[in-house]
Design a protein around this motif. Sequence first.
Motif, short mmCIF file in Angstrom:
data_model
loop_
_atom_site.label_atom_id
_atom_site.label_comp_id
_atom_site.label_asym_id
_atom_site.label_seq_id
_atom_site.Cartn_x
_atom_site.Cartn_y
_atom_site.Cartn_z
N SER A 54 -4.02 9.02 -0.35
CA SER A 54 -4.02 8.97 1.10
C SER A 54 -4.01 7.54 1.64
O SER A 54 -3.74 7.32 2.81
N LEU A 55 -4.30 6.59 0.76
CA LEU A 55 -4.35 5.19 1.17
C LEU A 55 -3.03 4.52 0.83
O LEU A 55 -2.37 4.86 -0.13
N GLU A 56 -2.69 3.55 1.65
CA GLU A 56 -1.44 2.83 1.42
C GLU A 56 -1.72 1.63 0.53
O GLU A 56 -2.50 0.75 0.89
N LEU A 57 -1.10 1.63 -0.64
CA LEU A 57 -1.23 0.48 -1.53
C LEU A 57 -0.22 -0.59 -1.13
O LEU A 57 0.88 -0.27 -0.68
N PRO A 58 -0.60 -1.84 -1.30
CA PRO A 58 0.37 -2.91 -1.04
C PRO A 58 1.59 -2.75 -1.94
O PRO A 58 1.50 -2.19 -3.05
N GLU A 59 2.72 -3.23 -1.47
CA GLU A 59 3.97 -3.11 -2.23
C GLU A 59 3.80 -3.72 -3.62
O GLU A 59 3.19 -4.78 -3.79
N GLY A 60 4.34 -3.01 -4.60
CA GLY A 60 4.30 -3.48 -5.98
C GLY A 60 3.05 -3.06 -6.74
O GLY A 60 2.93 -3.31 -7.93
N LYS A 61 2.09 -2.44 -6.05
CA LYS A 61 0.88 -1.97 -6.72
C LYS A 61 0.96 -0.46 -6.87
O LYS A 61 1.36 0.24 -5.96
N ASN A 62 0.58 0.00 -8.07
CA ASN A 62 0.78 1.42 -8.35
C ASN A 62 -0.50 2.10 -8.83
O ASN A 62 -1.47 1.44 -9.17
N ILE A 63 -0.44 3.41 -8.84
CA ILE A 63 -1.51 4.25 -9.39
C ILE A 63 -0.96 4.96 -10.60
O ILE A 63 0.09 5.61 -10.52
N GLN A 64 -1.66 4.86 -11.72
CA GLN A 64 -1.29 5.58 -12.94
C GLN A 64 -2.39 6.58 -13.24
O GLN A 64 -3.57 6.21 -13.31
N VAL A 65 -2.02 7.83 -13.39
CA VAL A 65 -2.98 8.88 -13.71
C VAL A 65 -2.67 9.43 -15.10
O VAL A 65 -1.53 9.79 -15.38
N LEU A 66 -3.68 9.47 -15.96
CA LEU A 66 -3.54 10.11 -17.26
C LEU A 66 -4.40 11.36 -17.24
O LEU A 66 -5.63 11.27 -17.08
N GLU A 67 -3.74 12.52 -17.36
CA GLU A 67 -4.44 13.80 -17.37
C GLU A 67 -4.85 14.09 -18.81
O GLU A 67 -4.04 14.50 -19.64
#
Length: 121
Positions: A54-67
């Motif tokens: 729901s939050l806006e990350l700055p450009e070039g920054k990512n979220i990686q999820v490992l299930e």
Amino acid sequence: MGSSTSNLATSSSPNAMSSKISQLVDSTIDENFVTVFSKSWCPYCRRAKNLLNSLELPEGKNIQVLELDLRDDGSQIQSYLARKTGQTTVPNIFINREHIGGSDDLVDLHKSGKLVKLLNQ
């Protein structure tokens, strides 16, 4: 001949597996701005992922999820994370290589306004 057999056994030993797991976890944390070790069925994981998304990350920054529940090595990853962080539960969250904690920790950071600051580093 015995030493040749020992070398084969060593290459598939728990230590070799542990080394691969630690490399996987550490490189995932290093290569991603936000890393979430999660389980697909976990309501606390879902809450954390929803908040982050729901939050806006700055450009070039990512979220990686490992299930972890969808991976064959998920239990080994969780064991390594427990040794690395002292946290045995999921979600296990890192932001900019820093261990944040779990879902409640993330929500507390958000409520205090510190999460947005962390994400904008």
